[in-house]
Write an enzyme that holds these catalytic residues in place. Structure first.
Site, PDB file in Angstrom:
ATOM      1  N   GLU A 179      -7.166   4.420   7.820  1.00  0.00           N
ATOM      2  CA  GLU A 179      -7.018   5.858   7.549  1.00  0.00           C
ATOM      3  C   GLU A 179      -8.285   6.416   6.892  1.00  0.00           C
ATOM      4  OE1 GLU A 179      -3.269   5.471   5.511  1.00  0.00           O
ATOM      5  OE2 GLU A 179      -2.385   4.855   7.416  1.00  0.00           O
TER       6      GLU A 179
ATOM      7  N   SER B 156       3.032  -2.108  10.390  1.00  0.00           N
ATOM      8  CA  SER B 156       4.484  -2.109  10.612  1.00  0.00           C
ATOM      9  C   SER B 156       5.146  -3.453  10.320  1.00  0.00           C
ATOM     10  CB  SER B 156       4.806  -1.632  12.027  1.00  0.00           C
ATOM     11  OG  SER B 156       4.387  -0.288  12.187  1.00  0.00           O
TER      12      SER B 156
ATOM     13  N   GLY C 170       1.959   2.288  10.760  1.00  0.00           N
ATOM     14  CA  GLY C 170       2.867   3.422  10.594  1.00  0.00           C
ATOM     15  C   GLY C 170       3.542   3.857  11.882  1.00  0.00           C
TER      16      GLY C 170
ATOM     17  N   HIS D 228      -9.814   0.888   4.820  1.00  0.00           N
ATOM     18  CA  HIS D 228      -8.524   1.075   5.490  1.00  0.00           C
ATOM     19  C   HIS D 228      -8.728   1.998   6.697  1.00  0.00           C
ATOM     20  CE1 HIS D 228      -4.472   2.428   6.338  1.00  0.00           C
ATOM     21  NE2 HIS D 228      -4.047   1.341   5.721  1.00  0.00           N
TER      22      HIS D 228
ATOM     23  N   LYS E  43       0.080   4.285  -0.355  1.00  0.00           N
ATOM     24  CA  LYS E  43      -0.575   5.465   0.211  1.00  0.00           C
ATOM     25  C   LYS E  43      -0.354   6.708  -0.674  1.00  0.00           C
ATOM     26  CE  LYS E  43      -0.363   3.253   4.654  1.00  0.00           C
ATOM     27  NZ  LYS E  43      -0.360   3.348   6.098  1.00  0.00           N
TER      28      LYS E  43
ATOM     29  N   ASN F 140       0.854  -1.186   0.000  1.00  0.00           N
ATOM     30  CA  ASN F 140       0.000   0.000   0.000  1.00  0.00           C
ATOM     31  C   ASN F 140       0.894   1.242   0.000  1.00  0.00           C
ATOM     32  OD1 ASN F 140      -1.819   2.032   0.518  1.00  0.00           O
ATOM     33  ND2 ASN F 140      -2.395   1.312   2.571  1.00  0.00           N
TER      34      ASN F 140
ATOM     35  N   GLU G 217      -5.592  -5.172  10.595  1.00  0.00           N
ATOM     36  CA  GLU G 217      -4.559  -4.163  10.815  1.00  0.00           C
ATOM     37  C   GLU G 217      -4.869  -3.384  12.088  1.00  0.00           C
ATOM     38  OE1 GLU G 217      -2.546  -2.850   6.900  1.00  0.00           O
ATOM     39  OE2 GLU G 217      -4.462  -1.831   7.004  1.00  0.00           O
TER      40      GLU G 217
END
Ligand code: PGA
Length: 246
Positions: free
Chosen positions: A96, A207, A172, A94, A11, A9, A166
């Site tokens: 985010e 991560s 991140g 996701h 991003k 991904n 996730e």
């Protein structure tokens, strides 16, 4: 048998040049195997990356999709447009998107439905926040996120997609769930899906790096990874991909 996958991904990173360079480095090295590699560049780099991976064993995916089929939705991208661009997969829900762009479980379910209806394979992302984990709500949060999609499209359709667990606190941050923590949630998801879900691909994300990938992927219910930061470097991403047991 669950199909093993490694997904990168990207991003909101890079330029056309950097995306093409990275895709070229990966496609020069990655050979067809039981493990499928998928790249998720930004929308504007899809066409260039598609060209760069043409003829290789790497598949293309998008990071988001509209729940609407077509119409006056300025700035949105439909599932049909993604198919037209050569995408096979799309990330849905996701963290985010959920946290920063207000996507509810219901919106995520609509996007999942739109994606699957157009012939894309959705990768449904689920995961708990740190606060939810501390309150011991992890399995409840994750299974509720999946239930919202099951309610919209049915269990059989969820089982033919891909689910990525996730944990939000691991995305991140450099902090990864331990293999045991990840496996515990993957097992709960597998149990939620029941008999129809024995062959559903379940990914871990948060991560993932070359140094922790092998231990995560060795867990019985983890069939691959969804990788953010570490997918932006060819060698690191290839090392992660190679640690998946096919
Ligand atoms: P990360 O991102 O690997 O940088 O933690 C994972 C993701 O957001 O999919």
């Amino acid at each position: 048998m669950c199909k093993p996958l490694i997904a990168g991904n990207w991003k909101m990173h890079g330029t056309t040049d950097s995306a093409v360079t990275l895709a070229g480095q990966l496609s020069a090295t990655w050979k067809a195997s039981a493990v499928e590699m998928i790249l998720f560049p930004s929308f504007v780099h899809l066409a260039a990356v598609r060209e760069a991976i043409a003829g290789s064993a790497i598949a293309l995916g998008a990071q988001n999709v509209s729940q609407h089929a077509a119409g006056a939705f300025t700035g949105e991208i439909s599932a049909e447009m993604l198919v037209d661009q050569g995408c096979k997969y799309v990330l849905v829900g996701h963290s985010e998107r959920r946290a920063l762009f207000g996507e509810s479980n219901e919106t995520v379910a609509e996007k999942f439905k739109a994606a699957q209806g157009a012939g894309l394979t959705p990768i449904l992302c689920v995961g708990e926040s740190l606060q939810q984990r501390q309150k011991m709500q992890t399995v409840e949060v994750v299974t509720d996120q999946i239930t919202a999609v099951i309610d919209a499209v049915g269990l059989d359709n969820v089982c033919r997609a891909v689910i990525a667990y996730e944990p939000v606190w691991a995305i991140g941050t450099g902090e990864t769930a331990t293999p045991e923590q990840a496996q515990e949630v993957h097992r709960a998801i597998r149990e939620q899906l029941g008999d129809l879900g024995v062959a559903t691909t379940l990914l871990y994300g948060g991560s993932v790096k070359a140094s922790n990938a092998a231990a995560l992927f060795a867990q019985p219910d983890i069939n691959g990874g969804l990788v953010g930061g570490a997918s932006l470097e060819a060698e690191e991403f290839l090392n992660i991909a190679q640690s998946i047991e096919a």
